[in-house]
Enzyme design. Sequence first.
Site, mmCIF file in Angstrom:
data_model
loop_
_atom_site.group_PDB
_atom_site.id
_atom_site.type_symbol
_atom_site.label_atom_id
_atom_site.label_comp_id
_atom_site.label_asym_id
_atom_site.label_seq_id
_atom_site.Cartn_x
_atom_site.Cartn_y
_atom_site.Cartn_z
ATOM 1 N N CYS A 102 34.994 -0.455 -15.367
ATOM 2 C CA CYS A 102 33.707 0.360 -15.400
ATOM 3 C C CYS A 102 33.394 1.268 -14.097
ATOM 4 O O CYS A 102 32.482 1.058 -13.808
ATOM 5 C CB CYS A 102 32.900 -0.476 -15.809
ATOM 6 N N ALA A 103 34.265 2.393 -13.904
ATOM 7 C CA ALA A 103 34.220 2.901 -12.776
ATOM 8 C C ALA A 103 32.984 3.594 -12.889
ATOM 9 O O ALA A 103 32.225 4.752 -11.607
ATOM 10 C CB ALA A 103 35.126 3.538 -12.647
ATOM 11 N N ALA A 104 32.391 5.036 -13.859
ATOM 12 C CA ALA A 104 31.292 5.927 -13.745
ATOM 13 C C ALA A 104 30.614 5.506 -13.180
ATOM 14 O O ALA A 104 29.626 3.972 -13.226
ATOM 15 C CB ALA A 104 31.639 6.327 -14.712
ATOM 16 N N PRO A 105 29.492 5.889 -11.915
ATOM 17 C CA PRO A 105 29.993 7.267 -11.669
ATOM 18 C C PRO A 105 30.486 7.550 -11.117
ATOM 19 O O PRO A 105 31.158 8.140 -10.054
ATOM 20 C CB PRO A 105 29.094 7.514 -11.182
ATOM 21 N N GLY A 106 31.397 6.375 -9.863
ATOM 22 C CA GLY A 106 32.199 6.266 -9.041
ATOM 23 C C GLY A 106 32.391 5.731 -7.486
ATOM 24 O O GLY A 106 33.140 5.591 -6.826
ATOM 25 N N GLY A 107 31.147 5.278 -7.530
ATOM 26 C CA GLY A 107 30.317 5.545 -6.266
ATOM 27 C C GLY A 107 31.350 3.938 -5.923
ATOM 28 O O GLY A 107 32.061 4.252 -4.347
ATOM 29 N N LYS A 108 31.158 3.353 -6.681
ATOM 30 C CA LYS A 108 32.064 2.258 -5.715
ATOM 31 C C LYS A 108 34.253 2.022 -5.857
ATOM 32 O O LYS A 108 34.652 1.728 -4.571
ATOM 33 C CB LYS A 108 32.329 0.190 -7.293
ATOM 34 N N ASP B 123 39.226 1.416 -24.187
ATOM 35 C CA ASP B 123 38.001 0.175 -24.394
ATOM 36 C C ASP B 123 38.506 -0.239 -23.408
ATOM 37 O O ASP B 123 39.862 -1.290 -23.631
ATOM 38 C CB ASP B 123 38.162 -0.286 -25.478
ATOM 39 N N CYS C 244 22.910 -4.535 -12.077
ATOM 40 C CA CYS C 244 22.104 -3.984 -11.050
ATOM 41 C C CYS C 244 21.568 -4.442 -12.034
ATOM 42 O O CYS C 244 20.095 -3.989 -12.401
ATOM 43 C CB CYS C 244 22.317 -2.466 -10.777
#
Length: 364
Positions: free
Chosen positions: A169-175, A223, A295
């Site tokens: 679940c990558a967005a927004p991409g910080g990790k 998905d 979070c």
Amino acid sequence: MRLPRAAARLPPPPPRGGGAAPPPRRAAARASGQLENKTKGKLQKQICQVVLDHFEKQYTTELGDTWTSVRDVLTCPLCWQYAILLNKFSQSAELENTLRVKGYHPAFQGPLPYLPASLKCYIRRTPGRFPAQKHQAGKLKEYYLLNAASLLPVLALEVKDGEDVLDLCAAPGGKSVAILQCACPGNFHCNEYDDLRSRWLKQTIESFIPDPLVNLIMVSKLDGRQIGDLKPELYDKVLVDAPCSNDRSWLFSSDIQQATLRLIQRKELPSLQFQLLRSAIKALRPGGSLVYSTCTLSKAENSDVINLILNSCSNVMPVDISEMAKAVSQEFTFLSGTQQHELLVLPEKGRAWGPMYVAKLKKM
């Protein structure tokens, strides 16, 4: 099959910090008490009472007296701090000097089990936000602003060069960006189901990762619940930074109807998180590791989900991350009484990081 709206992580929240600027130093020094009272009055208008009332009831029960101090930070953006993750692909010695002059210091200095020299993150104890850099096509950004606790799932994952990695679940991409500061995966698959958030993810990667490496990253819009069946036992490491109740941003929902809808949908999230975790386990190779993060402070979305996985999946076991927590305990406040395979970062004044829940599992 379309995910429920909550599964698409809901529309992106407003910029963290509620758009509020830090108080002028001179005014803070001259009349800090008066300023604090004025600030509280202004911020109270921005807080969504429906969400606050909901959290008040739940977290008073779950956290007891601790909730009072956590609530005081979450409802006061002027207390919030921002970490600066440096981009190793666009290094600037001048930037590091500027940060030190402004009172920033390295966030991670203890004897961590995993801390690549290439991962550089700066923080300071005083609130405030360093200026953000705008996206410019063809030009890499020098740093990424984030909540320092967001790096703990990456440190727990311990990615090494050549490993095949999935950010489910990558967005927004910080990790994803942080993982690439740490190591060079053999294959790196960044997935985000929601169309808007997927575009946001692509822009983040383009802003921080140079062309040769960008071409090795696969970005998909699958998905997440189906990836395990589509790509079984393909990855050495999987990060599940799951859709969750984003406590910090939900408290500042500007739309009462949207806030009410979010609170109704909130009940569906543990089921979705469980399904994403099951899918991630299927996608893991035997011997591979998985990190789950949210979070939110919510027990239903954190330890309850992990306990359900451990009780229902016989091929996974918990992994002790207490040494990592101990090594960073000077900069982060953790909820006491958690198990060794999990941690929950609690925001407090001067260490306003989190909420961030992290748990680590291994596939046998």
